[in-house]
Design an enzyme around this catalytic site. Structure first.
Site, short mmCIF file in Angstrom:
data_model
loop_
_atom_site.label_atom_id
_atom_site.label_comp_id
_atom_site.label_asym_id
_atom_site.label_seq_id
_atom_site.Cartn_x
_atom_site.Cartn_y
_atom_site.Cartn_z
N ASP A 43 1.50 4.07 6.46
CA ASP A 43 1.64 3.12 7.56
C ASP A 43 2.81 2.16 7.31
O ASP A 43 2.91 1.54 6.25
CB ASP A 43 0.33 2.32 7.69
CG ASP A 43 0.27 1.52 8.99
OD1 ASP A 43 1.19 0.69 9.20
OD2 ASP A 43 -0.67 1.71 9.76
N ARG A 45 3.45 -0.66 8.23
CA ARG A 45 3.13 -2.10 8.07
C ARG A 45 2.61 -2.44 6.68
O ARG A 45 2.48 -3.61 6.32
CB ARG A 45 2.07 -2.51 9.12
CG ARG A 45 2.52 -2.29 10.55
CD ARG A 45 1.33 -2.34 11.50
NE ARG A 45 0.38 -1.24 11.24
CZ ARG A 45 -0.76 -1.07 11.90
NH1 ARG A 45 -1.09 -1.93 12.85
NH2 ARG A 45 -1.56 -0.06 11.60
N HIS A 97 -6.17 0.31 4.11
CA HIS A 97 -5.96 -0.88 4.96
C HIS A 97 -6.79 -0.77 6.22
O HIS A 97 -7.00 0.33 6.73
CB HIS A 97 -4.47 -1.04 5.30
CG HIS A 97 -3.92 0.05 6.19
ND1 HIS A 97 -3.70 -0.14 7.54
CD2 HIS A 97 -3.60 1.34 5.94
CE1 HIS A 97 -3.24 0.98 8.07
NE2 HIS A 97 -3.17 1.89 7.12
CO CO Z 1 -3.20 3.92 7.36
#
Ligand code: CO
Length: 208
Positions: A43, A45, A97
């Site tokens: 990801d 982020r 996450h």
């Molecule tokens: Co992820």
């Protein structure tokens, strides 16, 4: 995004590093001696170094969709062997996450092609823990809990490897399960009881 800007950013970064230490890149080129292997989600982020506040050379990083450690995946297995046996890291971190798209996809009934076998590993985590998960009424809470349980199960997959078992015995290597909360920026330690898990599963999974 303007790709040319990236090269301008790189020039600015080099200048800044050299301003603080004119030997910076010479030192970097000499070799690496990280103490931590970080296995996280791809990801965009959830950047490994940024959220831990560490610098180049300090953490060996592997990222894939939903921070998985499937034992038939040569990529993650090679990373673990290289980091544990050759770089001799003393900590292995699996960091998930909240709001993980991979975990969310695995909670839906959909044919996602080549992603099916990858996400199947997350469905297996759901199946193992379905009694706990099925009791959670709120969908977001259930989703967040699956993120945590997935980290826990991937930590167990790390512990099932021969290199990690040997390094635990020889130099007390530790496995950690963390979750990054995108909404607050906070890194949460799930406090996985590594020793207890190891003891529990060794009768079946002992390799070394
Ligand atoms: Co992820």
């Amino acid at each position: 995004m303007d790709i040319k800007q990236i090269f301008k950013n790189n020039e600015a970064w080099i200048k800044e590093k050299l301003r603080l230490n004119d030997q910076y890149f010479e030192n970097l080129a000499k070799g690496q001696n990280p103490d931590i292997l970080y296995i996280g989600c791809s990801d965009s982020r959830v950047t490994a170094e940024d959220l831990m506040g560490v610098h180049p050379g300090e953490v060996f990083v592997h990222r894939n969709i939903a921070n998985m450690v499937p034992n038939t995946d040569l990529n993650v297995m090679s990373v673990i062997t290289y980091a544990v046996r050759h770089l001799e890291v003393n900590h292995v971190v699996v960091c998930g996450h909240y709001n993980c798209g991979g975990v969310k996809a695995a909670m839906q009934s959909a044919d996602l092609g080549i992603l099916n076998p990858w996400l199947r590993n997350i469905r297996d985590v759901y199946r193992i823990h379905h009694e706990e998960l099925d009791l959670i009424q709120n969908d977001d809470d259930k989703y967040n809990r699956l993120v945590e349980l997935n980290v826990q199960e991937q930590c167990i997959n790390v512990i099932k490897t021969a290199d990690v078992q040997r390094a635990y015995r020889e130099r007390n290597l530790t496995v950690h399960g963390w979750v990054f909360d995108l909404k607050t920026g906070r890194l949460i330690d799930l406090k996985i009881d590594f020793g207890a898990i190891l003891k529990n599963i060794m009768s079946i999974y002992r390799l070394a």
